[in-house]
Design a protein around this motif. Sequence first.
Motif, PDB file in Angstrom:
ATOM      1  N   ALA A 112       0.794  -1.099  -0.084  1.00 46.98           N
ATOM      2  CA  ALA A 112       0.106   0.033  -0.032  1.00 46.98           C
ATOM      3  C   ALA A 112       0.926   1.078  -0.039  1.00 46.98           C
ATOM      4  CB  ALA A 112      -1.012   0.234   1.268  1.00 46.98           C
ATOM      5  N   LEU A 113       2.052   1.359   0.737  1.00 46.01           N
ATOM      6  CA  LEU A 113       2.758   2.430   0.990  1.00 46.01           C
ATOM      7  C   LEU A 113       3.464   2.600  -0.533  1.00 46.01           C
ATOM      8  CD1 LEU A 113       4.628   2.026   4.382  1.00 46.01           C
ATOM      9  CD2 LEU A 113       2.998   3.714   3.666  1.00 46.01           C
ATOM     10  N   ARG A 114       3.955   1.551  -1.155  1.00 50.08           N
ATOM     11  CA  ARG A 114       4.448   1.568  -2.350  1.00 50.08           C
ATOM     12  C   ARG A 114       3.595   2.237  -3.580  1.00 50.08           C
ATOM     13  NH1 ARG A 114      10.040   2.202  -2.047  1.00 50.08           N
ATOM     14  NH2 ARG A 114      10.921   0.276  -1.184  1.00 50.08           N
ATOM     15  N   ALA A 115       2.295   1.708  -3.204  1.00 54.24           N
ATOM     16  CA  ALA A 115       1.330   1.886  -4.450  1.00 54.24           C
ATOM     17  C   ALA A 115       0.986   3.488  -4.166  1.00 54.24           C
ATOM     18  CB  ALA A 115       0.026   1.331  -4.342  1.00 54.24           C
ATOM     19  N   ALA A 116       1.115   4.049  -2.993  1.00 50.22           N
ATOM     20  CA  ALA A 116       0.702   5.405  -2.624  1.00 50.22           C
ATOM     21  C   ALA A 116       1.879   6.578  -3.208  1.00 50.22           C
ATOM     22  CB  ALA A 116       0.468   5.646  -1.365  1.00 50.22           C
ATOM     23  N   ASP A 117       3.099   5.853  -3.225  1.00 47.77           N
ATOM     24  CA  ASP A 117       4.271   6.798  -3.511  1.00 47.77           C
ATOM     25  C   ASP A 117       5.419   5.930  -3.805  1.00 47.77           C
ATOM     26  OD1 ASP A 117       6.256   8.492  -3.946  1.00 47.77           O
ATOM     27  OD2 ASP A 117       6.011   9.591  -1.978  1.00 47.77           O
ATOM     28  N   ILE A 118       5.588   5.716  -5.207  1.00 47.57           N
ATOM     29  CA  ILE A 118       6.544   4.916  -5.565  1.00 47.57           C
ATOM     30  C   ILE A 118       8.130   5.016  -5.283  1.00 47.57           C
ATOM     31  CG2 ILE A 118       6.906   5.560  -7.852  1.00 47.57           C
ATOM     32  CD1 ILE A 118       6.863   1.829  -6.837  1.00 47.57           C
ATOM     33  N   HIS A 292      -2.979   2.332   6.485  1.00 48.06           N
ATOM     34  CA  HIS A 292      -2.234   1.105   5.910  1.00 48.06           C
ATOM     35  C   HIS A 292      -2.258  -0.105   6.478  1.00 48.06           C
ATOM     36  CE1 HIS A 292      -2.210   3.404   2.195  1.00 48.06           C
ATOM     37  NE2 HIS A 292      -1.200   4.269   2.567  1.00 48.06           N
ATOM     38  N   ILE A 293      -1.757   0.220   7.925  1.00 45.11           N
ATOM     39  CA  ILE A 293      -1.540  -0.982   8.599  1.00 45.11           C
ATOM     40  C   ILE A 293      -2.796  -1.772   9.201  1.00 45.11           C
ATOM     41  CG2 ILE A 293      -0.500  -1.791  10.832  1.00 45.11           C
ATOM     42  CD1 ILE A 293       1.637   0.140  10.720  1.00 45.11           C
ATOM     43  N   GLU A 294      -3.760  -0.940   9.664  1.00 45.87           N
ATOM     44  CA  GLU A 294      -4.980  -1.183   9.945  1.00 45.87           C
ATOM     45  C   GLU A 294      -5.535  -1.905   8.666  1.00 45.87           C
ATOM     46  OE1 GLU A 294      -6.416   2.743  11.175  1.00 45.87           O
ATOM     47  OE2 GLU A 294      -7.326   1.649  12.762  1.00 45.87           O
ATOM     48  N   GLN A 295      -5.578  -1.556   7.351  1.00 42.30           N
ATOM     49  CA  GLN A 295      -6.332  -2.204   6.315  1.00 42.30           C
ATOM     50  C   GLN A 295      -5.653  -3.697   6.126  1.00 42.30           C
ATOM     51  OE1 GLN A 295      -5.802   0.471   3.099  1.00 42.30           O
ATOM     52  NE2 GLN A 295      -7.563   1.902   3.671  1.00 42.30           N
ATOM     53  N   ALA A 296      -4.346  -3.653   6.231  1.00 42.27           N
ATOM     54  CA  ALA A 296      -3.676  -5.296   6.057  1.00 42.27           C
ATOM     55  C   ALA A 296      -4.033  -5.923   7.263  1.00 42.27           C
ATOM     56  CB  ALA A 296      -1.954  -4.753   6.408  1.00 42.27           C
ATOM     57  N   ALA A 297      -4.280  -5.394   8.358  1.00 36.80           N
ATOM     58  CA  ALA A 297      -4.704  -6.292   9.776  1.00 36.80           C
ATOM     59  C   ALA A 297      -6.237  -6.641   9.306  1.00 36.80           C
ATOM     60  CB  ALA A 297      -4.717  -5.516  10.802  1.00 36.80           C
ATOM     61  N   HIS A 298      -7.095  -5.891   8.969  1.00 37.41           N
ATOM     62  CA  HIS A 298      -8.389  -6.135   8.737  1.00 37.41           C
ATOM     63  C   HIS A 298      -8.621  -7.499   7.629  1.00 37.41           C
ATOM     64  CE1 HIS A 298      -9.572  -2.256  10.441  1.00 37.41           C
ATOM     65  NE2 HIS A 298      -9.685  -2.864  11.550  1.00 37.41           N
ATOM     66  N   ALA A 299      -7.577  -7.350   6.698  1.00 35.09           N
ATOM     67  CA  ALA A 299      -7.749  -8.224   5.595  1.00 35.09           C
ATOM     68  C   ALA A 299      -7.179  -9.821   6.310  1.00 35.09           C
ATOM     69  CB  ALA A 299      -6.681  -7.971   4.447  1.00 35.09           C
ATOM     70  N   GLN A 300      -6.256  -9.664   7.094  1.00 39.37           N
ATOM     71  CA  GLN A 300      -5.802 -10.895   7.764  1.00 39.37           C
ATOM     72  C   GLN A 300      -6.968 -11.386   8.579  1.00 39.37           C
ATOM     73  OE1 GLN A 300      -2.969 -12.546   7.206  1.00 39.37           O
ATOM     74  NE2 GLN A 300      -2.581 -11.370   5.160  1.00 39.37           N
ATOM     75  N   ILE A 301      -7.729 -10.418   9.220  1.00 39.24           N
ATOM     76  CA  ILE A 301      -8.500 -10.943  10.624  1.00 39.24           C
ATOM     77  C   ILE A 301      -9.769 -11.581   9.973  1.00 39.24           C
ATOM     78  CG2 ILE A 301     -10.079 -10.167  12.096  1.00 39.24           C
ATOM     79  CD1 ILE A 301      -7.924  -8.209  13.090  1.00 39.24           C
ATOM     80  N   ALA A 302     -10.204 -11.000   8.594  1.00 35.61           N
ATOM     81  CA  ALA A 302     -11.199 -11.486   7.795  1.00 35.61           C
ATOM     82  C   ALA A 302     -11.122 -13.041   7.257  1.00 35.61           C
ATOM     83  CB  ALA A 302     -11.498 -10.653   6.553  1.00 35.61           C
ATOM     84  N   GLN A 303      -9.728 -13.264   6.726  1.00 37.80           N
ATOM     85  CA  GLN A 303      -9.353 -14.621   6.513  1.00 37.80           C
ATOM     86  C   GLN A 303      -9.328 -15.529   7.615  1.00 37.80           C
ATOM     87  OE1 GLN A 303      -6.128 -15.081   3.639  1.00 37.80           O
ATOM     88  NE2 GLN A 303      -5.690 -13.072   3.751  1.00 37.80           N
ATOM     89  N   ALA A 304      -9.034 -14.811   8.828  1.00 32.69           N
ATOM     90  CA  ALA A 304      -8.925 -15.740  10.197  1.00 32.69           C
ATOM     91  C   ALA A 304     -10.348 -16.293  10.319  1.00 32.69           C
ATOM     92  CB  ALA A 304      -8.142 -14.969  11.436  1.00 32.69           C
ATOM     93  N   GLU A 305     -11.367 -15.246  10.411  1.00 35.73           N
ATOM     94  CA  GLU A 305     -12.707 -15.652  10.751  1.00 35.73           C
ATOM     95  C   GLU A 305     -13.265 -16.629   9.874  1.00 35.73           C
ATOM     96  OE1 GLU A 305     -14.502 -11.852  10.967  1.00 35.73           O
ATOM     97  OE2 GLU A 305     -13.677 -11.346  12.703  1.00 35.73           O
ATOM     98  N   LYS A 306     -12.654 -16.870   8.744  1.00 31.81           N
ATOM     99  CA  LYS A 306     -13.138 -17.934   7.877  1.00 31.81           C
ATOM    100  C   LYS A 306     -12.486 -19.310   8.306  1.00 31.81           C
ATOM    101  CE  LYS A 306     -13.729 -15.041   3.722  1.00 31.81           C
ATOM    102  NZ  LYS A 306     -13.258 -14.669   2.053  1.00 31.81           N
TER     103      LYS A 306
END
Length: 313
Positions: A112-118, A292-306
């Motif tokens: 995400a950081l790279r995408a925002a500013d290469i 960006h860290i929160e978004q990465a965490a929420h993606a991991q938690i969504a997978q964990a709940e599955k």
Amino acid sequence: MKITLRQLHYFRALAETRSFGRAAALVNVSQPAMSMQIKELEAILGTALIERSPRDLRLTQAGRSVLERADRILAEAMELEADARHARGLGELNIGMIPTVAPYLLPGTLAALRAADITRDLRLREAQTADLLDGLRGGLLDAVVLADPAPAPDLIAQSLFTDRFVLAGSPSRLSTLGASPEALRPVGLPPEQLLLLDEGHCLADQALEVCALDRRQTRLDLGASSLSTLCGLVAQGFGLTFLPEIALATETRGTPDLALRRFDAPEPARCVTLVRRSGTAQSDWFAELAEHIEQAAHAQIAQAEKIAPPDMR
């Protein structure tokens, strides 16, 4: 002659190490150069800063006063450099994360950081809490990601997300716990079956706290430094361990024999937090990094709940 930042930097190193040789090595100069700078500082101030003896050295009363002021001056100089760097469009960003967070959140955060500013120059450090805090306070790091850090007046902490713990072990090991509600609470676990990370890892301390245990009550002192090592062991029936939700997708993918169980409410958890120095000027980079860290965490938690549904007991 005027006092220089170099002299203050050398003097602080000398005060910390109480040895000219160790101080010189710490700041990467020769011992004669270190000694000369300290003598010049004493000459400028017109007073002795240290009491020399064959085996040790101590700060004089004046030395203690100078050290206190040197810490403030060097901290302000460090913040001036950091603020100028960030004002130029963030530029170099030095981030630290604890080992039980970094493998699971760094990939998504960096993308995400790279995408925002290469053009960003990102530097990363994975280390235990104490080392990261030393790096943050020493100016080597701009921000660090920790779990349940203790409040400190010189630091500003922003909570990112709650990371719940899941019990992990082999299917046969988990089946021996039975179906009683008490067995699904941390305090109900048999201490002799718990495998934890090596001392210094905050996740191990948190697991012991929620279980109301002392490390001496656990069965094995493995010196394990990664969750992957623990998962491989418990999957083979060597015991039980705690896994944070953000780690489930990664660790279950590499360990197919690993079984999981959710704890009864209230589920044990840790609060993952982003920390910066209080003297650092508030700017967009800190809020952006947190997002960006929160978004990465929420993606991991969504997978964990599955993988381990919240209602799975």
